[in-house]
Write an enzyme that holds these catalytic residues in place. Structure first.
Site, PDB file in Angstrom:
ATOM      1  N   TYR A  17       0.790  -1.217   0.000  1.00 49.06           N
ATOM      2  CA  TYR A  17       0.000   0.000   0.000  1.00 49.06           C
ATOM      3  C   TYR A  17       0.831   1.280   0.000  1.00 49.06           C
ATOM      4  O   TYR A  17       0.281   2.372  -0.090  1.00 49.06           O
ATOM      5  CB  TYR A  17      -0.944   0.013   1.216  1.00 49.06           C
ATOM      6  CG  TYR A  17      -2.105  -0.955   1.061  1.00 49.06           C
ATOM      7  CD1 TYR A  17      -3.127  -0.689   0.160  1.00 49.06           C
ATOM      8  CD2 TYR A  17      -2.156  -2.126   1.800  1.00 49.06           C
ATOM      9  CE1 TYR A  17      -4.182  -1.579   0.006  1.00 49.06           C
ATOM     10  CE2 TYR A  17      -3.201  -3.018   1.658  1.00 49.06           C
ATOM     11  CZ  TYR A  17      -4.215  -2.737   0.761  1.00 49.06           C
ATOM     12  OH  TYR A  17      -5.259  -3.616   0.605  1.00 49.06           O
ATOM     13  N   THR A 110      34.332  -2.536   5.756  1.00 43.91           N
ATOM     14  CA  THR A 110      33.586  -3.543   6.492  1.00 43.91           C
ATOM     15  C   THR A 110      32.150  -3.524   5.979  1.00 43.91           C
ATOM     16  O   THR A 110      31.744  -2.596   5.265  1.00 43.91           O
ATOM     17  CB  THR A 110      33.615  -3.260   8.004  1.00 43.91           C
ATOM     18  OG1 THR A 110      32.972  -4.323   8.711  1.00 43.91           O
ATOM     19  CG2 THR A 110      32.898  -1.960   8.339  1.00 43.91           C
ATOM     20  N   HIS A 158     -14.923  17.662  26.086  1.00 44.12           N
ATOM     21  CA  HIS A 158     -15.329  16.388  26.700  1.00 44.12           C
ATOM     22  C   HIS A 158     -16.384  15.690  25.838  1.00 44.12           C
ATOM     23  O   HIS A 158     -17.157  14.877  26.328  1.00 44.12           O
ATOM     24  CB  HIS A 158     -15.876  16.602  28.118  1.00 44.12           C
ATOM     25  CG  HIS A 158     -15.025  17.490  28.957  1.00 44.12           C
ATOM     26  ND1 HIS A 158     -13.913  17.037  29.624  1.00 44.12           N
ATOM     27  CD2 HIS A 158     -15.102  18.830  29.195  1.00 44.12           C
ATOM     28  CE1 HIS A 158     -13.339  18.054  30.266  1.00 44.12           C
ATOM     29  NE2 HIS A 158     -14.041  19.150  30.009  1.00 44.12           N
ATOM     30  N   SER A 288     -21.175  -2.050   4.506  1.00 47.13           N
ATOM     31  CA  SER A 288     -21.405  -3.229   5.333  1.00 47.13           C
ATOM     32  C   SER A 288     -22.057  -4.306   4.478  1.00 47.13           C
ATOM     33  O   SER A 288     -22.919  -4.017   3.648  1.00 47.13           O
ATOM     34  CB  SER A 288     -22.314  -2.891   6.520  1.00 47.13           C
ATOM     35  OG  SER A 288     -22.766  -4.070   7.171  1.00 47.13           O
ATOM     36  N   ARG A 302      -8.413   3.098   9.193  1.00 46.53           N
ATOM     37  CA  ARG A 302      -7.100   2.589   8.800  1.00 46.53           C
ATOM     38  C   ARG A 302      -5.999   3.521   9.278  1.00 46.53           C
ATOM     39  O   ARG A 302      -4.940   3.072   9.724  1.00 46.53           O
ATOM     40  CB  ARG A 302      -7.032   2.417   7.280  1.00 46.53           C
ATOM     41  CG  ARG A 302      -5.703   1.843   6.815  1.00 46.53           C
ATOM     42  CD  ARG A 302      -5.699   1.593   5.322  1.00 46.53           C
ATOM     43  NE  ARG A 302      -6.623   0.530   4.978  1.00 46.53           N
ATOM     44  CZ  ARG A 302      -7.013   0.248   3.724  1.00 46.53           C
ATOM     45  NH1 ARG A 302      -6.567   0.998   2.732  1.00 46.53           N
ATOM     46  NH2 ARG A 302      -7.827  -0.743   3.484  1.00 46.53           N
ATOM     47  N   ARG A 328      29.267  -2.586  18.673  1.00 47.98           N
ATOM     48  CA  ARG A 328      27.981  -2.887  18.036  1.00 47.98           C
ATOM     49  C   ARG A 328      27.523  -4.296  18.401  1.00 47.98           C
ATOM     50  O   ARG A 328      28.320  -5.157  18.753  1.00 47.98           O
ATOM     51  CB  ARG A 328      27.998  -2.737  16.514  1.00 47.98           C
ATOM     52  CG  ARG A 328      28.621  -3.801  15.632  1.00 47.98           C
ATOM     53  CD  ARG A 328      27.742  -4.992  15.191  1.00 47.98           C
ATOM     54  NE  ARG A 328      26.504  -4.642  14.552  1.00 47.98           N
ATOM     55  CZ  ARG A 328      26.278  -4.732  13.248  1.00 47.98           C
ATOM     56  NH1 ARG A 328      27.238  -5.137  12.441  1.00 47.98           N
ATOM     57  NH2 ARG A 328      25.113  -4.442  12.750  1.00 47.98           N
TER      58      ARG A 328
END
Length: 477
Positions: A17, A110, A158, A288, A302, A328
């Site tokens: 996505y 490295t 509220h 739905s 989402r 590390r």
């Protein structure tokens, strides 16, 4: 064996996505392309500073094979299965593609030379993409705020009806937090440095050996590679990796943005329940499988779901940094750009298609405004010679009667009761004007104008060219 931030922390779902640009940035093809760039620029800098054996032909072959072919990936896959080391597998694959350079690829380096510097390059570009998209969201919401700056609506404290505000003024509260996110992410982006050429434990011992003990040339090599990649900051000291504290600096503003996005989406979900504002709903979209009438705020849901994930990532970065033993360990870091990208895409899609229902908003105002107007009515009566305490008592009795009616499912009839009461006859001709919603919104329209002019427009100025290309984001829900 080292692995990349994309492979470790981005799920197939987020990759699916994410925007094409962000998905491409974190793709294996781009990651290994950057590794080859790092090997190329290291070889160029080493050659410039006098390391023998690095020929022009070797450099040219490396330049010609920066983009991996299917055959390159297959060679690396087979080699990694045999060696159990991804970096060495790709050193081998690059050497097969550019045989004249095979002996000098990764010279003195490295694994973290490519993995960590590569990740820093990707992270910086990723933040650039996020900032562009965030600017689009701010721009679109600013248009919305300007369009509805004078439309009165109930304020809520509220989640109870409170003094009126306007639809546009409420949107500026969202935009202000997004502007802070823009500032914070910009700071994090500009603070990113380059690990550079530091060797296995950060001492640059291998490069000191390459340059026969010439410290100045080692420092020049470090600076030159940093310069070739366009970084203004070179971390002066590192262990094997760049400090994972950098990831904290990056994750904190992204997690903070997650909180902003969650708040915006939650507000819109509440307003959708009130039927005042809706997110985009496609013509053939189904809300739905059972309740055909439903228009669920799926995009906002989402956003909330992904934002919760985004908000907790900062804690992971803190814990990861705290357990990096000495030079590390392999307790690697957590950086999630794809999740942030998806949230921003959703917010852009939502902000471009918000639907406002003024008549529903007006109905909700009409149910609550009579109670809010009682103080204005009291003041009007006292100006006409009435006794404030007596007026207050009359208003109190009528208000309780009207409130009881509302709780019984009837309309708020407080104004009708006032108009029918002899005591208030002296202000009957003023009552309608005392209930004009526009007189209850204070300076909300002017605040929107000033906010956009003085705060939004300057913040978006660096993105003016991008905003001219304003495109509608279509996402599957």
């Amino acid at each position: 064996m080292s692995t990349g931030i994309h492979d470790r922390y981005e799920s197939p779902l987020t990759s699916r996505y994410a925007s094409p640009e962000m998905a491409a940035l974190f793709s294996p093809a781009n990651r290994f392309y950057i590794w080859r760039q790092l090997w190329l620029n290291l070889a160029k800098a080493e050659k410039e500073l006098g390391i023998k054996g690095i020929t022009d032909e070797a450099i040219e072959e490396m330049e010609a094979h920066l983009t991996l072919t299917k055959e390159d990936f297959e060679i690396a896959k087979i080699e990694e299965k045999r060696r159990r080391h991804d970096v060495m597998a790709h050193v081998y694959a690059f050497g097969q593609a550019a045989p004249k350079a095979a002996g000098i690829i990764h010279l003195g380096a490295t694994s973290c030379y490519v993995t960590d510097n590569g990740d820093l390059i990707i992270i910086r570009k990723g933040l650039d993409l996020l900032l562009d998209k965030l600017a689009r969201v701010i721009h679109q919401l600013s248009r919305f705020a300007d369009e509805y700056k004078s439309l009165p609506t109930l304020g809520f404290t509220h989640f109870q009806p409170a003094q009126l505000t306007t639809v546009g003024k409420r949107a500026t509260l969202w935009i202000q937090e997004l502007l802070w996110d823009l500032r914070n992410i910009t700071r994090a982006r500009n603070d990113i440095g380059f690990r550079g050429v530091k060797g296995t434990t950060g001492t640059q011992a291998s490069f000191l050996s390459l340059f026969d003990g010439d410290h100045d040339k080692v420092e020049a090599l470090d600076a030159r590679v940093c310069e070739l990649f366009g970084f203004k900051i070179l971390y002066p000291v590192t262990g094997q990796t760049y400090s994972r504290k950098i990831d904290i600096d990056i994750l904190n503003p992204l997690s903070s943005f997650g909180a902003t996005a969650h708040k915006i989406a939650t507000d819109l979900r509440l307003l959708a329940n009130l039927k005042e504002i809706e997110e985009p709903f496609e013509k053939d979209q189904i809300g739905s499988s059972a309740m055909a009438y439903k228009r669920n705020p799926m995009r906002c849901e989402r956003v909330c779901s992904l934002s919760r994930h985004l908000m907790v990532l900062a804690q992971d970065a803190l814990m990861t940094n705290s357990v990096q033993w000495l030079e590390r360990t392999l307790d690697d870091r957590f950086v999630s750009f794809l999740t942030t990208d998806i949230v921003l895409s959703l917010l852009q899609n939502i902000s471009e298609g918000l639907v406002v229902y003024p008549l529903v908003i007006q109905h909700h105002i009409s149910q609550e405004l009579p109670f809010m107007a009682t103080e204005n009515i009291i003041m009007a009566v006292t100006k006409k010679g009435g006794d404030r305490q007596e007026c207050h008592e009359n208003i109190r009795v009528l208000s309780h009667q009207a409130a009881k009616a509302v709780k019984e499912g009837k309309e708020n009839d407080l104004i009708e009761r006032i108009k029918k009461t002899e005591y208030f006859k002296r202000i009957h001709d003023e009552i309608d004007s005392l209930l004009d919603p526009s007189t209850f919104i204070g300076r909300a329209p002017q605040q929107v104008d000033k906010f956009i002019k003085e705060h939004v427009n300057p913040a978006l100025e660096p993105y003016s060219e991008i905003l001219k290309q304003d495109k509608h984001v279509i996402l599957s829900v």
